[in-house]
Design an enzyme around this catalytic site. Structure first.
Site, mmCIF file in Angstrom:
data_model
loop_
_atom_site.group_PDB
_atom_site.id
_atom_site.type_symbol
_atom_site.label_atom_id
_atom_site.label_comp_id
_atom_site.label_asym_id
_atom_site.label_seq_id
_atom_site.Cartn_x
_atom_site.Cartn_y
_atom_site.Cartn_z
ATOM 1 C CG ASN A 84 -3.870 -4.453 3.797
ATOM 2 O OD1 ASN A 84 -3.356 -4.412 2.685
ATOM 3 N ND2 ASN A 84 -3.157 -4.387 4.904
ATOM 4 N NE ARG B 127 -2.010 -1.352 3.539
ATOM 5 C CZ ARG B 127 -2.258 -0.941 4.778
ATOM 6 N NH1 ARG B 127 -3.343 -0.257 5.055
ATOM 7 N NH2 ARG B 127 -1.432 -1.221 5.763
#
Length: 87
Positions: free
Chosen positions: A34, A15
């Protein structure tokens, strides 16, 4: 564009790197987060060409972990993003 990235993409900085790539491309708002099933969801709003560059990086770039596949949909931007965030 919303993309779902499958593979070993959680717990490896994916990320953070996605956010860095979106900022490097410029002109993109959205987020990377996530999901419970192990995927990462990436939402990117901006010019289509810039979103396509990010999508290409998600598929073929030098990403952390390992990407087994990416599925995306294109839709009308919903707004509500001030920058490109990690969630």
């Amino acid at each position: 564009m919303t993309a779902w990235v499958r593979g070993r993409v959680q717990g490896v900085g994916f990320r953070w790197y996605t956010r860095a790539q979106a900022l490097a491309i410029g002109g993109l708002l959205g987020c990377a987060r996530n999901l419970r099933d192990g995927r990462v969801e990436v939402v990117a709003e901006g010019a289509r060409e810039r979103c396509e560059r990010l999508l290409g990086w998600l598929r073929d770039g030098d990403t952390p972990g390992s990407v087994d596949g990416v599925t995306e949909i294109w839709d009308t931007p919903r707004g509500g993003y001030e920058d490109f965030a990690i969630r």
